[in-house]
Design a protein around this motif. Structure first.
Motif, PDB file in Angstrom:
ATOM      1  N   TYR A  15       0.774  -1.185   0.092  1.00 34.24           N
ATOM      2  CA  TYR A  15       0.050  -0.070  -0.097  1.00 34.24           C
ATOM      3  C   TYR A  15       0.843   1.131   0.075  1.00 34.24           C
ATOM      4  CZ  TYR A  15      -2.940   3.869   1.698  1.00 34.24           C
ATOM      5  OH  TYR A  15      -3.362   4.965   2.139  1.00 34.24           O
ATOM      6  N   CYS A  19       0.811   3.951  -3.280  1.00 32.06           N
ATOM      7  CA  CYS A  19       0.452   5.174  -2.776  1.00 32.06           C
ATOM      8  C   CYS A  19       1.646   6.268  -3.193  1.00 32.06           C
ATOM      9  CB  CYS A  19      -0.088   5.361  -1.325  1.00 32.06           C
ATOM     10  SG  CYS A  19      -1.621   4.501  -1.293  1.00 32.06           S
ATOM     11  N   ASP A  29      -0.859  14.958  -1.679  1.00 32.84           N
ATOM     12  CA  ASP A  29      -1.636  13.500  -1.750  1.00 32.84           C
ATOM     13  C   ASP A  29      -0.994  12.609  -0.869  1.00 32.84           C
ATOM     14  OD1 ASP A  29      -3.245  14.427  -3.716  1.00 32.84           O
ATOM     15  OD2 ASP A  29      -2.181  13.891  -5.352  1.00 32.84           O
ATOM     16  N   ARG A  33      -2.824   9.867   2.207  1.00 31.85           N
ATOM     17  CA  ARG A  33      -2.945   8.550   2.248  1.00 31.85           C
ATOM     18  C   ARG A  33      -2.406   8.075   3.419  1.00 31.85           C
ATOM     19  NH1 ARG A  33      -5.721   8.891  -2.148  1.00 31.85           N
ATOM     20  NH2 ARG A  33      -5.734  10.497  -0.729  1.00 31.85           N
ATOM     21  N   LEU A  78      -9.184   5.365   1.653  1.00 36.12           N
ATOM     22  CA  LEU A  78      -8.842   4.850   0.660  1.00 36.12           C
ATOM     23  C   LEU A  78     -10.049   4.538  -0.584  1.00 36.12           C
ATOM     24  CD1 LEU A  78      -6.649   3.068  -1.105  1.00 36.12           C
ATOM     25  CD2 LEU A  78      -7.373   0.937  -0.033  1.00 36.12           C
ATOM     26  N   PHE A  82      -7.156   5.132  -5.764  1.00 32.40           N
ATOM     27  CA  PHE A  82      -6.054   4.617  -5.348  1.00 32.40           C
ATOM     28  C   PHE A  82      -6.119   3.111  -5.141  1.00 32.40           C
ATOM     29  CE2 PHE A  82      -4.231   8.646  -4.794  1.00 32.40           C
ATOM     30  CZ  PHE A  82      -2.806   8.579  -4.682  1.00 32.40           C
TER      31      PHE A  82
END
Length: 155
Positions: A15, A19, A29, A33, A78, A82
């Protein structure tokens, strides 16, 4: 990296990598996340959805639904922009011109004339995949459907 995910910790590491790739150099950004990582059972939920994405016997719409619905692996922070990246990279490389999972975000949706929104239903995701995979079949210069998706992202 996605094809090697086997544990909850692997899923969290994956992840973070996906990301980081998706956010690029945009600090905002990247910052957006981080809250997902504090969600309860984040590793288990990520692992569940990633394992579905890796399984070629699971329909793309079902893998998408797993992150979309609260009853399965949905995580705060999420969204589709993404989690479709997770699906795409979890599936790994392919020899096929048509891909099982593709990235869907606002930029791509705008390129195909879809309304401006951040969440698409699982059936809309299936329709998007069908559209891109059908179009790529008519474009001999397109290597794979993910190449077409990239061109839609950067027209």
């Amino acid at each position: 990296m996605g094809t090697k995910v086997e544990t909850a910790q692997d899923a969290v590491n994956f992840y973070v990598a996906v990301c980081s790739w998706g956010a690029g150099a945009k600090a905002r950004d990247i910052y957006r996340r981080i809250p997902t990582l504090s969600e309860p059972d984040v590793g288990g939920k990520l692992l569940g959805g990633i394992m579905l994405a890796k399984d070629s016997n699971v329909e793309s719409e079902e893998a998408y639904r797993s992150f979309w619905t609260r009853e399965q692996y949905r995580l705060k922070g999420l969204g589709p922009a993404f989690f479709t990246k997770l699906l795409y990279f979890a599936a790994g490389p392919t020899d096929s011109k048509k891909m099982r999972h593709l990235i869907l975000d606002r930029k791509v949706a705008a390129s195909i004339g879809w309304p401006d929104k951040a969440w698409w239903t699982p059936s809309e995701y299936r329709e998007y995949l069908e559209l891109i995979n059908n179009v790529v079949g008519h474009l001999p210069e397109a290597e794979r459907s993910d190449c077409l998706e990239m061109r839609l992202f950067n027209p």
